[in-house]
Design an enzyme around this catalytic site. Sequence first.
Site, mmCIF file in Angstrom:
data_model
loop_
_atom_site.group_PDB
_atom_site.id
_atom_site.type_symbol
_atom_site.label_atom_id
_atom_site.label_comp_id
_atom_site.label_asym_id
_atom_site.label_seq_id
_atom_site.Cartn_x
_atom_site.Cartn_y
_atom_site.Cartn_z
ATOM 1 N N GLU A 158 0.807 -1.323 -0.036
ATOM 2 C CA GLU A 158 -0.046 0.241 0.046
ATOM 3 C C GLU A 158 0.738 1.377 -0.080
ATOM 4 O O GLU A 158 0.670 2.379 0.685
ATOM 5 C CB GLU A 158 -0.895 -0.122 1.240
ATOM 6 C CG GLU A 158 -2.098 -1.252 1.018
ATOM 7 C CD GLU A 158 -3.214 -0.823 1.850
ATOM 8 O OE1 GLU A 158 -4.583 -1.176 1.590
ATOM 9 O OE2 GLU A 158 -2.738 -0.707 3.076
ATOM 10 N N GLU A 234 -6.479 -7.791 -0.692
ATOM 11 C CA GLU A 234 -7.027 -7.549 0.764
ATOM 12 C C GLU A 234 -8.365 -7.448 0.818
ATOM 13 O O GLU A 234 -8.696 -6.171 0.428
ATOM 14 C CB GLU A 234 -6.152 -6.442 1.459
ATOM 15 C CG GLU A 234 -4.863 -6.851 1.736
ATOM 16 C CD GLU A 234 -4.112 -6.008 2.612
ATOM 17 O OE1 GLU A 234 -4.966 -5.212 3.378
ATOM 18 O OE2 GLU A 234 -2.884 -5.721 3.021
#
Length: 586
Positions: A158, A234
């Site tokens: 991320e 995710e």
Amino acid sequence: MPDFAIGETDFLLDGRSFRILSGALHYFRVHPDLWADRIEKARLMGLNTIETYVPWNAHAPRPGRFDLSGGLDLGRFLSLIAEAGMYAIVRPGPYICAEWDNGGLPAWLFRDPSVGVRRYEPRYLAAVREYLDQVYRVVVPHQIDRDGPVLLVQIENEYGAFGDDKRYLAALTQYTREAGITVPLTTVDQPVPHMLEAGSLDGLHRTASFGSRSTERLATLRAHQPTGPLMCSEFWDGWFDHWGAHHHTTPVEESASDLDALLAAGASVNLYMFHGGTNFGLTNGANDKGVYQPLVTSYDYDAPLDEAGNPTPKYHAFREVIARYHKVPDSVPPPPQPAPTPTAALRDPVWLLDAPQRWGTWQTHEHLPVFDELTPIPRLALLRTAISGDHPGVLTFGEVRDRATVFFDGHQVGTLIREHHDRAIALPRARGELLVLVEDEGRVNYGERIGEPKGIIGGATLNGRELSTWDILPIDPAAVPDIRPGTGSEAAVSGPLAGPVVIRAEFDVPRPADLFLDTAEWGKGIVWVNGFALGRYWRRGPQRTLYVPGPVVREGTNEIVVLELGTLLDPQVRFVPHPLLGHTES
């Protein structure tokens, strides 16, 4: 050897379309004797892949060391995945977030404040390359093109939410390829345009992280990854908890519906989490977006498999969704059974202030050092200095990270808490011995405060005058269970206790089994069972029970050791049949 590749629209396994149905399972949050059980339960739910992060700071607690023993044996974990007939995804970071202490980055790396954090900076990159080389020595032989289970390896984590340093991402990619990783490389970012652009490079396959509005968010991802398979790497099916708040849950029906929409769109998925596990020891992270919020010990995450590895309603709902698109095994795991509920009386108190030298070795410093200046970097330390003056005073710290209990001439004056932004306390007089017990409650794992030092930041003053010449006693939590009363000084405890104090008990069970320790009547501290660090407890909740993995428990007599830092109301050990993780919003 099998071949795995990224095609125009799909992942390709030996040239055929292949959908990844993965579940996150962190080997470092699960007792190693239970890895095979958790992997098998993922297979029974219909998953074909296991994903894991790799925590740099757990493997390398000190510079020059890389630990692959016991619960850190990544190679064994990957072998067990292969033995179950499943595939694997490895996400080594170096930053992993994961609500893990410091986002996985080792604290020792940032002793020099000029070392870069998650950017193209030579000293940081040199350490990262050494770390990745160690990880990839393990992973390379387990790649699918070497007849192993590993399909994908992720670059960073991320990153678009943190920075946009393309040279940094390119360096990580180069290190990964030069270390022998040949499988496809991915990145993951939240499905926000600027994050998807900032957090990846051309040549790396972009994936997204989200837990709702699947169709909309896959469309955003497609706009930034125009070819190849769509993947939510995710899929947030739950959430984490921090001390002082409620236990987070997500409605089963909503999560199942969003998963159904995702699979109906043809996307691949990694459930975050399939099984969360536990922040054993002192491994929990923290958030700080203006208010410091340390994470609890449980990482149950309201996942399909609960903290103790039992299937939940979400497990069965997800299995039904997966069965609409792929064949699932015929059998399911059995329902959970109540855990044993032994009891015992705590005894043999050993108070820290009675004989601090039994807890560690004093060091003298001319200035008040932060924890990160000490070797090894402590999580808990006692600070001591003598003060003199003619009238009551105000003790002021630059900043407390994260909790400081102040004692004056052996009597507790009060506690300063970081989340309250406390930094000053009144002293009854200004002449005597000052002791301060400082606790690191978990390093920030997300955002700009990653890598910050712990302890007392910016020194201490009394009535505006700097206090110098401090004795520091770092306390090694691993050594606490060995602190015992002297010969002939064993004693029963009949009522409440004020810490810091170590107390212990023995309890009996007929056979090894998972246990749930009820800490409702205790204050704040750490627990060990048979020398295994279960983690932190805190009466403020929401978490009320600590999970004891069955492999830690012995048939017959077991020892429990408690380090109480606050006030323990009832010196009894009680186990309950089911976990109690606290109140929810509903």
